[in-house]
Design a protein around this motif. Structure first.
Motif, PDB file in Angstrom:
ATOM      1  N   ASP A 141       0.833  -1.212   0.000  1.00 54.39           N
ATOM      2  CA  ASP A 141       0.000   0.000   0.000  1.00 54.39           C
ATOM      3  C   ASP A 141       0.864   1.257   0.000  1.00 54.39           C
ATOM      4  N   ILE A 142       1.872   1.296   0.861  1.00 58.70           N
ATOM      5  CA  ILE A 142       2.752   2.477   0.936  1.00 58.70           C
ATOM      6  C   ILE A 142       3.574   2.596  -0.346  1.00 58.70           C
ATOM      7  N   GLN A 143       4.029   1.462  -0.870  1.00 59.59           N
ATOM      8  CA  GLN A 143       4.826   1.485  -2.102  1.00 59.59           C
ATOM      9  C   GLN A 143       4.013   2.046  -3.259  1.00 59.59           C
ATOM     10  N   ASP A 144       2.740   1.673  -3.377  1.00 61.04           N
ATOM     11  CA  ASP A 144       1.887   2.211  -4.446  1.00 61.04           C
ATOM     12  C   ASP A 144       1.681   3.713  -4.284  1.00 61.04           C
ATOM     13  N   LEU A 161       7.835  10.267   1.981  1.00 60.85           N
ATOM     14  CA  LEU A 161       7.109   9.044   2.310  1.00 60.85           C
ATOM     15  C   LEU A 161       8.029   7.827   2.217  1.00 60.85           C
ATOM     16  N   TYR A 162       8.928   7.857   1.252  1.00 63.09           N
ATOM     17  CA  TYR A 162       9.887   6.752   1.071  1.00 63.09           C
ATOM     18  C   TYR A 162      10.801   6.622   2.287  1.00 63.09           C
ATOM     19  N   ARG A 163      11.247   7.765   2.840  1.00 58.56           N
ATOM     20  CA  ARG A 163      12.215   7.753   3.942  1.00 58.56           C
ATOM     21  C   ARG A 163      11.563   7.518   5.305  1.00 58.56           C
ATOM     22  N   GLU A 168       9.992   2.340   7.398  1.00 58.26           N
ATOM     23  CA  GLU A 168       9.449   1.609   8.545  1.00 58.26           C
ATOM     24  C   GLU A 168       8.742   0.333   8.095  1.00 58.26           C
ATOM     25  N   ALA A 169       7.944   0.430   7.045  1.00 60.08           N
ATOM     26  CA  ALA A 169       7.223  -0.740   6.543  1.00 60.08           C
ATOM     27  C   ALA A 169       8.182  -1.791   6.004  1.00 60.08           C
ATOM     28  N   PHE A 170       9.245  -1.326   5.370  1.00 52.11           N
ATOM     29  CA  PHE A 170      10.237  -2.255   4.832  1.00 52.11           C
ATOM     30  C   PHE A 170      10.934  -3.017   5.957  1.00 52.11           C
TER      31      PHE A 170
END
Length: 241
Positions: A141-144, A161-163, A168-170
């Motif tokens: 979801d975050i990646q999209d 958002l990536y950082r 965190e999600a990764f």
């Protein structure tokens, strides 16, 4: 006509009775060793089959899944770098290529995860797999969202958002995957130890059978030697009538 006196008759009866007891003891001894050999062969066959299943499980349910999880991790790291490249790229023409590579890796990851799910899983693996699925949906979801922001030219928001949430999600996704790899090693070690114990039991059983065979052979030899000694004793006097 030959008539045996009372002592001679008693001797012959005792000799016949002793000989019968000898034959019974010898038959019992051979029957015992036969039963032991049959049981030993059955146990050896059962144990070898069990050892074979253990080693097969080590390969199919531990070694291969460990390699699959390692490839899943590698694909996630690739996607992480591709996502960063997408966010940093100013040339819009690269977006389609990068997104396609990310999608291809995601499809491979999904295929490997389903393959892993079809193997034999212990309770710890089921728990970590459930955690992974939750984190997987969160990361996708975050990646999209990052990809959409980047494709729309909102690079600053995409990088932020990536950082933050993306990082965190990764990391949250890596935790259950690393735990699954550790479980593979732990269960594989348990299977190896079980097989090692089975092999040691086979050795003990072999020595036991050999020992019993020697004992039975000594008993039979003693009985035969006693029988020969008794057979050398002859009645000395006969009454003729």
């Amino acid at each position: 006509m030959i008539i045996l006196d009372t002592k001679q008759q008693t001797y012959l009866k005792m000799s016949w009775s002793f000989g019968l007891k000898q034959r019974n003891k010898i038959a019992l001894a051979f029957a015992t060793i036969f039963v032991i050999i049959v049981l030993a062969n059955w146990f050896v066959s059962y144990t070898m089959e069990r050892v074979g299943r253990n080693f097969q499980s080590v390969y199919q349910d531990r070694l291969v899944p460990s390699m699959d999880i390692s490839e899943i991790l590698e694909r996630y790291y690739q996607n992480r770098m591709l996502l960063e490249e997408h966010v940093m790229a100013e040339d819009i023409s690269q977006h389609k290529r990068l997104r396609q590579q990310i999608t291809t890796n995601a499809q491979t990851i999904d295929s490997l995860a389903k393959k892993f799910e079809n193997t034999y899983l212990v309770d710890k693996e089921l728990q970590e797999l459930a955690t992974y699925k939750v984190q997987f949906r969160k990361l996708v979801d975050i990646q999209d969202r990052i990809l959409n922001l980047s494709a729309q030219g909102q690079k600053a928001e995409a990088r932020q958002l990536y950082r933050t949430e993306g990082q965190e999600a990764f990391q949250d996704l890596l935790t259950p995957l690393h735990a699954l790899i550790r479980v593979q090693g732990d269960v594989g070690q348990e299977l190896y130890q079980s097989a090692d114990r089975s092999v040691k039991m086979l050795k003990v059983l072999t020595y036991l059978v050999i020992g019993l065979a020697v004992i039975v052979a000594l008993i039979v030899g003693t009985l035969l030697q006693t029988s020969r000694k008794l057979n050398t004793v002859k009645p000395q006097k006969f009454n003729l009538n």
